[in-house]
Design a protein around this motif. Structure first.
Motif, PDB file in Angstrom:
ATOM      1  N   TRP A 115       0.789  -1.085   0.073  1.00  0.00           N
ATOM      2  CA  TRP A 115       0.104   0.010   0.019  1.00  0.00           C
ATOM      3  C   TRP A 115       0.890   1.322  -0.012  1.00  0.00           C
ATOM      4  O   TRP A 115       0.379   2.541   0.366  1.00  0.00           O
ATOM      5  CB  TRP A 115      -1.006   0.018   1.208  1.00  0.00           C
ATOM      6  N   ALA A 116       2.213   1.133  -0.437  1.00  0.00           N
ATOM      7  CA  ALA A 116       3.013   2.265  -0.555  1.00  0.00           C
ATOM      8  C   ALA A 116       2.693   2.996  -1.746  1.00  0.00           C
ATOM      9  O   ALA A 116       2.057   2.729  -2.625  1.00  0.00           O
ATOM     10  CB  ALA A 116       4.322   1.933  -0.134  1.00  0.00           C
ATOM     11  N   LEU A 117       3.274   4.116  -1.713  1.00  0.00           N
ATOM     12  CA  LEU A 117       3.123   5.331  -2.759  1.00  0.00           C
ATOM     13  C   LEU A 117       4.081   5.886  -3.392  1.00  0.00           C
ATOM     14  O   LEU A 117       4.874   6.536  -2.660  1.00  0.00           O
ATOM     15  CB  LEU A 117       1.976   6.222  -2.665  1.00  0.00           C
ATOM     16  N   PHE A 153       3.162   1.520   3.466  1.00  0.00           N
ATOM     17  CA  PHE A 153       2.126   2.660   3.771  1.00  0.00           C
ATOM     18  C   PHE A 153       2.915   4.144   3.590  1.00  0.00           C
ATOM     19  O   PHE A 153       2.461   5.086   3.845  1.00  0.00           O
ATOM     20  CB  PHE A 153       1.533   2.763   4.988  1.00  0.00           C
ATOM     21  N   ALA A 154       4.351   3.930   3.028  1.00  0.00           N
ATOM     22  CA  ALA A 154       5.111   5.039   2.953  1.00  0.00           C
ATOM     23  C   ALA A 154       4.625   5.943   1.695  1.00  0.00           C
ATOM     24  O   ALA A 154       4.635   5.220   0.575  1.00  0.00           O
ATOM     25  CB  ALA A 154       6.524   4.770   2.964  1.00  0.00           C
ATOM     26  N   LEU A 155       4.590   7.239   1.629  1.00  0.00           N
ATOM     27  CA  LEU A 155       4.629   7.786   0.381  1.00  0.00           C
ATOM     28  C   LEU A 155       6.072   8.547   0.337  1.00  0.00           C
ATOM     29  O   LEU A 155       6.627   9.129   1.053  1.00  0.00           O
ATOM     30  CB  LEU A 155       3.770   9.192   0.615  1.00  0.00           C
ATOM     31  N   VAL A 156       6.622   8.256  -0.560  1.00  0.00           N
ATOM     32  CA  VAL A 156       8.195   8.662  -1.246  1.00  0.00           C
ATOM     33  C   VAL A 156       8.003   9.562  -2.318  1.00  0.00           C
ATOM     34  O   VAL A 156       7.281   9.222  -3.300  1.00  0.00           O
ATOM     35  CB  VAL A 156       9.078   7.458  -1.162  1.00  0.00           C
ATOM     36  N   ALA A 157       8.848  10.502  -2.412  1.00  0.00           N
ATOM     37  CA  ALA A 157       8.871  11.316  -3.661  1.00  0.00           C
ATOM     38  C   ALA A 157      10.538  12.000  -3.532  1.00  0.00           C
ATOM     39  O   ALA A 157      11.201  11.936  -2.530  1.00  0.00           O
ATOM     40  CB  ALA A 157       8.070  12.702  -3.275  1.00  0.00           C
ATOM     41  N   GLY A 158      10.781  12.429  -4.806  1.00  0.00           N
ATOM     42  CA  GLY A 158      12.254  13.063  -5.045  1.00  0.00           C
ATOM     43  C   GLY A 158      13.176  12.023  -5.662  1.00  0.00           C
ATOM     44  O   GLY A 158      12.998  11.140  -5.904  1.00  0.00           O
TER      45      GLY A 158
END
Length: 203
Positions: A138-140, A154-159
Motif C-alpha cells: 500500500w505504499a505510494l 504505507f510510505a509515500l516517497v517522492a524526489g
C-alpha cells in the motif's frame, strides 16, 4: 500461450504476446504492448499501450500497468498494484553495454535483479525503481521519483533520490496525525500505528 478462460481475455492484434506467456481471465493486453516468454499475468489485469513485460516476470491479479511502463525481469508484482505511465522497473545494478575487454555483453555476463512490488502499492508516472528494491504494501511512489532503496509499507516517497514524506492508507490518501503515534485515513476512518519508523494497521 497459456490462457485461462480464453474467451474473457482480450489481446489487441498489434500486441506481441509470446506463446509461452500465461494470461489470466478477464485481462486485457492493449495495442503495441509486449509480453515476453515465461511471463505470468494474473486475472483482471490491464497491460497498457506500449507496455513491456519481461521474460519470467510475475504479475498478480487486478494489476494496472499503464501505457509505456517497462517491467524488466525478474520483477514480481503482487495483487492490486498500479504502475503508472512510462514508469521503469530496472534490473541491472551495474549496467554496461560492453565488458572490460570491449566485447558486447550477453545474458550470461550479468545477473538480473528484479524489483518487487508488494500488494496494493502504486508507482507514479515516469518513476524509476532501481534493480533489487522492494516497495511495501500500500505504499505510494510519487511521479518522477527515483527509488534506490526499499520503501516501507504505507510510505509515500517522492524526489530524487526518493525519501518518505508522508504516510498513506489503503485508500491512497495521506493520513492525518491522530496523536499518540496513531494515524487516521480521512476517507475511510481506518487507523494505523507508527512504531520505530514503521506503520501498521491498528488492531
Amino acid at each position: 500461450m497459456a490462457i485461462s478462460d480464453g474467451s474473457s481475455v482480450r489481446i489487441e492484434p498489434s500486441a506481441d504476446v509470446d506463446e509461452r506467456a500465461a494470461i489470466g481471465p478477464g485481462s486485457t493486453v492493449w495495442h503495441l504492448a509486449q509480453v515476453r516468454e515465461g511471463a505470468e499475468i494474473g486475472a483482471d489485469c490491464i497491460i497498457g499501450r506500449g507496455a513491456y513485460v519481461g521474460p519470467g516476470v510475475r504479475i498478480g491479479d487486478r494489476v494496472k500497468l499503464q501505457n509505456h511502463a517497462l517491467v524488466y525481469e525478474p520483477a514480481v508484482v503482487e495483487d492490486g498494484v498500479f504502475i503508472g505511465p512510462a514508469a521503469v522497473l530496472t534490473n541491472d545494478m551495474y549496467p554496461r553495454s560492453v565488458d572490460p575487454d570491449g566485447k558486447l555483453k550477453r545474458g550470461e555476463d550479468w545477473h538480473a535483479q528484479g524489483v518487487t512490488l508488494r500488494r496494493g502499492c502504486s508507482v507514479g508516472g515516469r518513476a524509476v525503481l532501481v534493480a533489487g528494491v522492494t516497495v511495501g504494501r500500500w505504499a505510494l511512489v510519487a511521479a518522477g521519483a527515483v527509488v534506490h532503496r526499499d520503501v516501507p509499507d504505507f510510505a509515500l516517497v517522492a524526489g530524487v533520490p526518493a525519501r518518505r514524506i508522508k504516510w498513506v492508507g489503503r485508500a491512497g490518501e495521506p493520513l492525518t496525525d491522530a496523536g499518540g503515534g496513531r494515524w487516521r485515513c480521512p476517507r475511510t476512518g481506518e487507523e494505523y500505528v507508527e512504531t520505530d519508523g514503521l506503520l501498521t494497521e491498528a488492531p
